[in-house]
Design a protein around this motif. Sequence first.
Motif, PDB file in Angstrom:
ATOM      1  N   SER A   1      40.423  54.230  21.784  1.00 47.95           N
ATOM      2  CA  SER A   1      40.152  54.619  20.394  1.00 47.95           C
ATOM      3  C   SER A   1      40.192  53.430  19.453  1.00 47.95           C
ATOM      4  N   SER A   2      40.795  52.314  19.917  1.00 53.83           N
ATOM      5  CA  SER A   2      40.901  51.136  19.077  1.00 53.83           C
ATOM      6  C   SER A   2      40.441  49.907  19.847  1.00 53.83           C
ATOM      7  N   ASP A   3      39.872  48.947  19.125  1.00 58.38           N
ATOM      8  CA  ASP A   3      39.477  47.673  19.721  1.00 58.38           C
ATOM      9  C   ASP A   3      40.549  46.613  19.519  1.00 58.38           C
ATOM     10  N   ARG A   4      41.674  47.006  18.912  1.00 59.10           N
ATOM     11  CA  ARG A   4      42.746  46.066  18.612  1.00 59.10           C
ATOM     12  C   ARG A   4      43.935  46.296  19.541  1.00 59.10           C
ATOM     13  N   TYR A   5      44.526  45.191  19.974  1.00 62.78           N
ATOM     14  CA  TYR A   5      45.627  45.260  20.928  1.00 62.78           C
ATOM     15  C   TYR A   5      46.759  44.332  20.507  1.00 62.78           C
ATOM     16  N   THR A   6      47.960  44.738  20.871  1.00 61.85           N
ATOM     17  CA  THR A   6      49.143  43.907  20.685  1.00 61.85           C
ATOM     18  C   THR A   6      49.858  43.840  22.023  1.00 61.85           C
ATOM     19  N   PHE A   7      50.071  42.637  22.518  1.00 62.42           N
ATOM     20  CA  PHE A   7      50.681  42.486  23.834  1.00 62.42           C
ATOM     21  C   PHE A   7      51.677  41.333  23.823  1.00 62.42           C
ATOM     22  N   GLU A   8      52.390  41.189  24.924  1.00 55.99           N
ATOM     23  CA  GLU A   8      53.438  40.174  24.996  1.00 55.99           C
ATOM     24  C   GLU A   8      53.231  39.253  26.190  1.00 55.99           C
ATOM     25  N   ILE A   9      53.646  38.004  26.004  1.00 57.66           N
ATOM     26  CA  ILE A   9      53.692  37.032  27.086  1.00 57.66           C
ATOM     27  C   ILE A   9      54.833  36.064  26.789  1.00 57.66           C
ATOM     28  N   ASN A  10      55.791  36.007  27.693  1.00 54.77           N
ATOM     29  CA  ASN A  10      56.934  35.092  27.557  1.00 54.77           C
ATOM     30  C   ASN A  10      57.617  35.195  26.188  1.00 54.77           C
ATOM     31  N   ASN A  11      57.926  36.416  25.798  1.00 57.21           N
ATOM     32  CA  ASN A  11      58.632  36.707  24.545  1.00 57.21           C
ATOM     33  C   ASN A  11      57.803  36.402  23.297  1.00 57.21           C
ATOM     34  N   ARG A  12      56.522  36.134  23.457  1.00 58.19           N
ATOM     35  CA  ARG A  12      55.613  35.987  22.328  1.00 58.19           C
ATOM     36  C   ARG A  12      54.823  37.286  22.160  1.00 58.19           C
ATOM     37  N   VAL A  13      54.628  37.695  20.921  1.00 56.66           N
ATOM     38  CA  VAL A  13      53.797  38.859  20.628  1.00 56.66           C
ATOM     39  C   VAL A  13      52.444  38.358  20.139  1.00 56.66           C
ATOM     40  N   ILE A  14      51.387  38.790  20.808  1.00 52.56           N
ATOM     41  CA  ILE A  14      50.032  38.326  20.533  1.00 52.56           C
ATOM     42  C   ILE A  14      49.168  39.510  20.097  1.00 52.56           C
ATOM     43  N   LYS A  15      48.376  39.296  19.062  1.00 54.14           N
ATOM     44  CA  LYS A  15      47.422  40.313  18.611  1.00 54.14           C
ATOM     45  C   LYS A  15      46.004  39.850  18.911  1.00 54.14           C
ATOM     46  N   SER A  16      45.171  40.796  19.333  1.00 53.13           N
ATOM     47  CA  SER A  16      43.793  40.462  19.678  1.00 53.13           C
ATOM     48  C   SER A  16      42.874  41.618  19.313  1.00 53.13           C
ATOM     49  N   GLU A  17      41.584  41.321  19.290  1.00 51.62           N
ATOM     50  CA  GLU A  17      40.603  42.341  18.906  1.00 51.62           C
ATOM     51  C   GLU A  17      39.263  42.037  19.561  1.00 51.62           C
ATOM     52  N   ILE A  18      38.598  43.080  20.025  1.00 49.88           N
ATOM     53  CA  ILE A  18      37.241  42.948  20.538  1.00 49.88           C
ATOM     54  C   ILE A  18      36.280  43.155  19.372  1.00 49.88           C
ATOM     55  N   LEU A  19      35.491  42.127  19.066  1.00 50.11           N
ATOM     56  CA  LEU A  19      34.594  42.186  17.920  1.00 50.11           C
ATOM     57  C   LEU A  19      33.272  42.857  18.281  1.00 50.11           C
ATOM     58  N   ASP A  20      32.777  42.567  19.461  1.00 45.38           N
ATOM     59  CA  ASP A  20      31.632  43.289  19.988  1.00 45.38           C
ATOM     60  C   ASP A  20      31.780  43.324  21.503  1.00 45.38           C
ATOM     61  N   ARG A  21      30.714  43.536  22.232  1.00 48.56           N
ATOM     62  CA  ARG A  21      30.803  43.784  23.675  1.00 48.56           C
ATOM     63  C   ARG A  21      31.578  42.698  24.420  1.00 48.56           C
ATOM     64  N   ASN A  22      31.308  41.443  24.130  1.00 44.99           N
ATOM     65  CA  ASN A  22      31.967  40.364  24.862  1.00 44.99           C
ATOM     66  C   ASN A  22      32.633  39.335  23.962  1.00 44.99           C
ATOM     67  N   GLU A  23      32.710  39.602  22.672  1.00 41.19           N
ATOM     68  CA  GLU A  23      33.315  38.658  21.743  1.00 41.19           C
ATOM     69  C   GLU A  23      34.748  39.097  21.438  1.00 41.19           C
ATOM     70  N   VAL A  24      35.703  38.211  21.694  1.00 40.02           N
ATOM     71  CA  VAL A  24      37.119  38.557  21.523  1.00 40.02           C
ATOM     72  C   VAL A  24      37.791  37.522  20.636  1.00 40.02           C
ATOM     73  N   ILE A  25      38.602  38.002  19.697  1.00 46.95           N
ATOM     74  CA  ILE A  25      39.357  37.108  18.816  1.00 46.95           C
ATOM     75  C   ILE A  25      40.853  37.316  19.045  1.00 46.95           C
ATOM     76  N   VAL A  26      41.602  36.222  19.074  1.00 45.98           N
ATOM     77  CA  VAL A  26      43.034  36.262  19.345  1.00 45.98           C
ATOM     78  C   VAL A  26      43.777  35.522  18.244  1.00 45.98           C
ATOM     79  N   GLU A  27      44.844  36.140  17.739  1.00 52.70           N
ATOM     80  CA  GLU A  27      45.742  35.449  16.813  1.00 52.70           C
ATOM     81  C   GLU A  27      46.675  34.573  17.639  1.00 52.70           C
ATOM     82  N   MET A  28      46.545  33.275  17.454  1.00 53.83           N
ATOM     83  CA  MET A  28      47.281  32.336  18.300  1.00 53.83           C
ATOM     84  C   MET A  28      48.748  32.234  17.884  1.00 53.83           C
ATOM     85  N   PRO A  29      49.615  31.873  18.825  1.00 59.03           N
ATOM     86  CA  PRO A  29      51.039  31.722  18.479  1.00 59.03           C
ATOM     87  C   PRO A  29      51.253  30.550  17.531  1.00 59.03           C
TER      88      PRO A  29
END
Length: 265
Positions: A91-119
């Motif tokens: 239902s959403s193209d936005r995700y929040t996930f974790e890696i090594n105690n870092r919280v990362i936010k990302s979003e699919i802009l279109d079919r293959n374009e992805v943007i990530v908020e960097m640490p």
Amino acid sequence: MLFHKYSSTGNDFILLDNRDKKYDFIQSSIVENLCHRRFGVGADGVIFLEKSAKLDFSMRFFNADGSAASFCGNGARAITHFAHHLLEDKSSDRYTFEINNRVIKSEILDRNEVIVEMPAIFDLDKIKLNEFGLFLGSLYVDTGVPHAVFITDAVFYDYDLKSLYKKVNKNHKLFPHGVNVSVMEVMDDGFIALRTQERGVEDETYSCGTAAVAAAILTCRFSGFHEEINIQVKGGKLKILLDKDFKKIKLCGKAEKIFCGEIEV
């Protein structure tokens, strides 16, 4: 073992769905074998998608040599695309996930374009790079993993990146755990070319997201601040969006599933 092969502007990864922990047995030696380009699937790293107690999912990342890495910008884009097609809730193209105690936010802009908020970056300019030669500019910064970036000319043609990588990483006093090394060329206003040899891969990769962030910061230092830096890498194009304080930085580019398959391990 079912695997999915992904490419983030040429930075290629093996993605594994480990939400049920069935691949917990995989250790560094198996990762190294999987990433071998003659006797395995071939990749710059292996990414595990796992369950998270509070967030959409958790990410674990291993370099091609089997070593664990604290973060990977292009890998974050790849796992976002993978999760979007794997998780039941689309239902959403936005995700929040974790890696090594870092919280990362990302979003699919279109079919293959992805943007990530960097640490958050740290250790900016902590290490001076003057001893490694005469360059138009240079910078050390940790953008999730450590990077040394140098401004030179003719990046895509005759620069010996491999020799520079070896020279920098021979200095164990400055870099006891090694460092990623990049060379960049300012092509135009807000547009650069970039090549990177990655620690843990021990070879040049077609793209490196965390290196792109480091190069964007150096570009702003060298030729003035830009909210958007466009970067040509061997595997395509990346875009970095950033503020003047380098507090909010986003990495944008293509992430594509190449194929899936099965392999015995």
